[in-house]
Scaffold this active site. Sequence first.
Site, short mmCIF file in Angstrom:
data_model
loop_
_atom_site.label_atom_id
_atom_site.label_comp_id
_atom_site.label_asym_id
_atom_site.label_seq_id
_atom_site.Cartn_x
_atom_site.Cartn_y
_atom_site.Cartn_z
N ARG A 102 0.88 -1.19 0.00
CA ARG A 102 0.00 0.00 0.00
C ARG A 102 0.90 1.22 0.00
O ARG A 102 1.70 1.41 0.92
CB ARG A 102 -0.91 0.00 1.23
N HIS A 129 -7.29 0.66 -6.42
CA HIS A 129 -7.53 -0.18 -5.24
C HIS A 129 -8.23 -1.47 -5.70
O HIS A 129 -9.41 -1.70 -5.39
CB HIS A 129 -8.37 0.59 -4.21
N GLN A 132 -10.10 -3.93 -3.21
CA GLN A 132 -11.41 -3.45 -2.76
C GLN A 132 -12.46 -3.73 -3.83
O GLN A 132 -13.56 -4.20 -3.52
CB GLN A 132 -11.34 -1.95 -2.47
N ASP A 220 -17.24 7.33 -1.63
CA ASP A 220 -15.96 7.26 -0.91
C ASP A 220 -15.66 8.66 -0.38
O ASP A 220 -16.30 9.64 -0.78
CB ASP A 220 -14.86 6.77 -1.87
N CYS A 260 -16.32 1.78 0.54
CA CYS A 260 -15.11 1.00 0.84
C CYS A 260 -14.70 1.13 2.30
O CYS A 260 -14.03 0.26 2.83
CB CYS A 260 -13.97 1.42 -0.08
N ARG A 287 -13.75 -8.48 1.72
CA ARG A 287 -12.33 -8.22 1.49
C ARG A 287 -11.53 -9.47 1.80
O ARG A 287 -10.61 -9.86 1.08
CB ARG A 287 -11.83 -7.06 2.37
N1 CP Z 1 -11.19 -0.05 2.42
C1 CP Z 1 -9.91 -0.15 2.85
O1 CP Z 1 -8.98 -0.40 2.10
O2 CP Z 1 -9.78 -0.01 4.21
P1 CP Z 1 -8.42 0.19 4.99
O3 CP Z 1 -7.86 1.53 4.60
O4 CP Z 1 -8.82 0.15 6.43
O5 CP Z 1 -7.47 -0.92 4.66
N1 NVA Z 2 -9.88 6.83 -1.45
C1 NVA Z 2 -9.56 6.34 -0.13
C2 NVA Z 2 -9.82 4.86 -0.04
C3 NVA Z 2 -9.54 4.27 1.30
C4 NVA Z 2 -9.79 2.80 1.32
C5 NVA Z 2 -8.10 6.66 0.15
O1 NVA Z 2 -7.25 6.45 -0.74
O2 NVA Z 2 -7.79 7.10 1.26
#
Ligand code: CP
Ligand code: NVA
Length: 300
Positions: A102, A129, A132, A220, A260, A287
């Site tokens: 990530r 992502h 997700q 989101d 998400c 997930r």
């Molecule tokens: N939706 C998602 O990726 O959640 P986290 O940021 O908690 O991993």
């Molecule tokens: N768009 C959000 C998604 C989190 C799962 C971010 O990148 O923070």
Amino acid sequence: MKHLLKMLDLSKEEIFSILNLADQLKFNQKHNIPHKHLEGKTLGMIFQKASTRTRVSFETGMYQLGGQALFLSSNDLQIGRGEPVQDTARVLSRYLDGIMIRTFAQKEVEDLAKYGSIPIINGLTDFAHPCQVLADLMTIREYKGAFDSLRFCYIGDGNNMANSLAVGCLKMGMKVSLGCPKDYAPDKQVLDFAKEYGDKFELTDDIFAAAKDADVIYTDVWASMGQEKEREQRAKAFKGYCVDDKLMAVTKPDAMVLHCLPAHRGEEISEEVFESHPEIFDEAENRLHAQKAVLVKLLG
Ligand code: CP
Ligand code: NVA
């Protein structure tokens, strides 16, 4: 399929195959049927941003599959002190069976895949992502039975989620409409991809037009991780981009709502809508199952 870097890389058949395996693994877990497909395997998980769902579902998933996962915070890795991705990729490939990462730049994930020799999984970048979206597609199919002829609508920022959802939902045969403010449209690469789908894709800044007759409403946060400094400016730009009862009144009566998470009640979604759509938590659970399927496909 060697890696999971972004939805653009997957074929419809590959997505179906992951979703079918995810359903099967979910059934196995619910019925205590052993499914230790990854005994002796180790997944490294590099996090340059915060996470609740991704971290816990990957770690638990690896354990349930008989393997193990290592949480590697970038604060503690040499990558955080400037060791090049090319070197990190080659070294970690000697120890691990796969890496979930990530981070901010999509290029970093693509470079890990380029220079390493093990499967790389994108656990969120500024661009994409995919983990997700696989869980989201799994949840949509659970609730609606199939994808064909469904209308999918996303309301909000043209961010990593919008990018990945537009591609994933179009590939699976849904009609996609995005309601985004003019200056916050999805990535050009995604818009170019979507063009090929003609009138099955729509981008508008009118959220009521976007949500009309939708079967699935998705939203989101207005400010993603890494955009904390833009919070105020974004709050102004996104004013009114909220999934509330007024918006839900123009969707199909049985429309599902997905998010998400984490959610900001009173911003992109109202408290009432959020609390009256428990499918959001099935989505969060999925997930785990969808990622276990990805892990079995890539590391098995
Ligand atoms: N939706 C998602 O990726 O959640 P986290 O940021 O908690 O991993
Ligand atoms: N768009 C959000 C998604 C989190 C799962 C971010 O990148 O923070």
